[in-house]
Design a protein around this motif. Structure first.
Motif, short mmCIF file in Angstrom:
data_model
loop_
_atom_site.label_atom_id
_atom_site.label_comp_id
_atom_site.label_asym_id
_atom_site.label_seq_id
_atom_site.Cartn_x
_atom_site.Cartn_y
_atom_site.Cartn_z
N UNK A 46 0.72 -1.58 -0.08
CA UNK A 46 -0.47 -0.79 0.56
C UNK A 46 1.05 1.26 0.18
N UNK A 47 2.46 1.16 0.25
CA UNK A 47 3.04 2.30 0.88
C UNK A 47 3.40 3.08 -0.68
N UNK A 48 4.10 1.70 -0.98
CA UNK A 48 4.31 1.80 -2.52
C UNK A 48 3.75 2.57 -3.29
N UNK A 80 15.19 -5.39 -3.50
CA UNK A 80 16.09 -7.02 -3.15
C UNK A 80 17.11 -7.24 -1.87
N UNK A 81 17.27 -6.13 -1.73
CA UNK A 81 18.86 -6.23 -0.01
C UNK A 81 18.11 -7.02 1.01
N UNK A 82 16.26 -6.86 1.16
CA UNK A 82 16.45 -7.08 2.05
C UNK A 82 15.01 -8.94 2.04
N UNK A 83 14.78 -9.43 2.79
CA UNK A 83 15.23 -11.19 2.25
C UNK A 83 13.56 -10.72 2.38
N UNK A 84 12.39 -10.61 2.49
CA UNK A 84 11.04 -9.66 2.11
C UNK A 84 10.92 -8.54 1.77
N UNK A 85 11.36 -8.51 0.48
CA UNK A 85 11.50 -7.96 -0.56
C UNK A 85 9.31 -7.41 -1.10
N UNK A 86 9.26 -6.05 -1.46
CA UNK A 86 7.98 -5.56 -2.18
C UNK A 86 7.77 -6.79 -3.07
#
Length: 375
Positions: A46-48, A80-86
């Motif tokens: 939603x924020x994206x 994708x630096x995060x393990x749980x990408x948007x």
């Protein structure tokens, strides 16, 4: 080192803030062993969307933001630096952009609105890296539409998808030009799914089609155009996989450097040890080399040049590079890098798979790159 434009840097900063605010807390929960639901991920989506990051892969005439490939890949790398990408929403397959009338209302509008999601069923149990030559799933035209029989495997995204776009042979006497794309709604009684667990906790599915009936509107883009349409999506996907690998490798590199500075062993920080310095320097060099090549290739695409060679080469190089960087990061962390309480262990599994999907390394090397060079 690749220098982005001001506009691209602004996009990267925006995505970084969204990931830090919404996704990193989810990563922490995942590493604690919690199961994340679709509802858990909705605030980030939603924020994206509120920030204008919606329909990223769609042309401006379909309501997309009109981003260049360079900009889209920069967003992907940062995400994708995060393990749980948007999971950015509102996208559709390129072959559906030209649909009109009832087909548009059924197979384009709901996806652009984010009301439905889709997945692609291309690979077959005996197919692997040769999708066109190995497609045995066939569709027979009837008075009411089409009847599909056959099987597909390694289907990602099926769990959340509302519609499956299936590649099926509609003319057995032709090669790639005898393959069409048909849309099958989840819940169709002729389509049966079996879950196939994968490395890193991922799930794919095998689909079996037994006299699966669809109406005439389910044929997307005209008979015989399915493989070409799928290849359009696949080339972009290969660039995307390369950018994902860069994002993962960059975070693994940063974790390696931070740990080397603070971990004390044998009388001093690991950062003072020559073996660790070598791993850090090698990783930094490889990251910069691959980043330069990725955005150079994307720039060629934005100028309208044929970049099928670059897409195949970069998918191969970036995924292999990410494997090496993650491996070094785990080595520097020692046992702490081998636990699933660290993102490194998850990425180690994920990147092993990334060397295979969207075309294995060997296929890209000897079929895509070699064929282009020796044509």
């Amino acid at each position: 080192m690749y220098i982005h434009t001001e506009q691209t840097r602004a996009l990267i900063d925006l995505v970084r803030r969204l990931v830090d605010d919404h996704q990193m807390p989810l990563e922490t929960r995942l590493l604690r062993g919690e199961t994340l639901t679709r509802a858990d991920k909705q605030p980030g989506v939603a924020a994206a969307r509120a920030a204008g990051l919606w329909r990223l892969n769609c042309p401006a005439e379909q309501g997309g933001p009109g981003l260049s490939l360079v900009e889209r890949l920069a967003i992907t790398e940062e995400n994708f630096r995060c393990l749980v990408p948007i999971r950015f929403g509102g996208d559709a397959l390129p072959p559906t952009f030209a649909l009109q009338g009832e087909q548009k209302r059924r197979y384009l509008d709901p996806f652009l609105a984010g009301e439905q999601t889709l997945c692609m069923a291309q690979t077959e149990p005996g197919g692997g890296g040769d999708p066109a030559g190995a497609i045995l799933t066939h569709a027979r035209e009837t008075a009411r539409g089409w009847v599909i029989n056959g099987a597909k495997i390694w289907i990602s995204g099926y769990e959340e998808a509302d519609t499956v776009f299936v590649l099926a042979r509609t003319d057995k006497h032709k090669g790639a030009s005898g393959i069409s794309m048909l849309a099958v709604a989840k819940g169709n009684p002729g389509m049966h799914a079996r879950e196939v667990p994968m490395l890193g906790g991922f799930k794919t599915h095998q689909l079996t089609f037994s006299d699966c009936e669809v109406d005439a509107l389910a044929l997307i883009g005209g008979e015989g155009t399915g493989f070409k349409g799928a290849q359009q999506a696949l080339s972009a996907a290969r660039f995307d996989v390369a950018a994902r690998a860069l994002g993962v490798a960059q975070r693994a590199y940063e974790m390696m450097v931070a740990h080397a500075k603070q971990r004390v062993a044998f009388g001093g920080p690991l950062a003072e040890k020559q073996a660790v310095q070598s791993m850090v320097v090698d990783s930094w060099i490889e990251l910069q080399q691959n980043r330069l090549m990725l955005y150079h290739g994307a720039g060629k695409n934005d100028r309208g040049e044929d970049t099928r060679l670059e897409a195949g080469m970069l998918k191969m190089l970036c995924t292999e590079m990410a494997d090496r960087v993650i491996d070094r990061a785990i080595q520097v962390h020692g046992a702490a890098g081998c636990t699933y309480e660290s993102p490194l262990a998850h990425w180690y599994d994920h990147q092993r798979m990334a060397r295979i999907y969207e075309g294995p390394t060997d296929v890209h090397k000897y079929r895509v790159v070699a064929r282009a060079l020796l044509a």
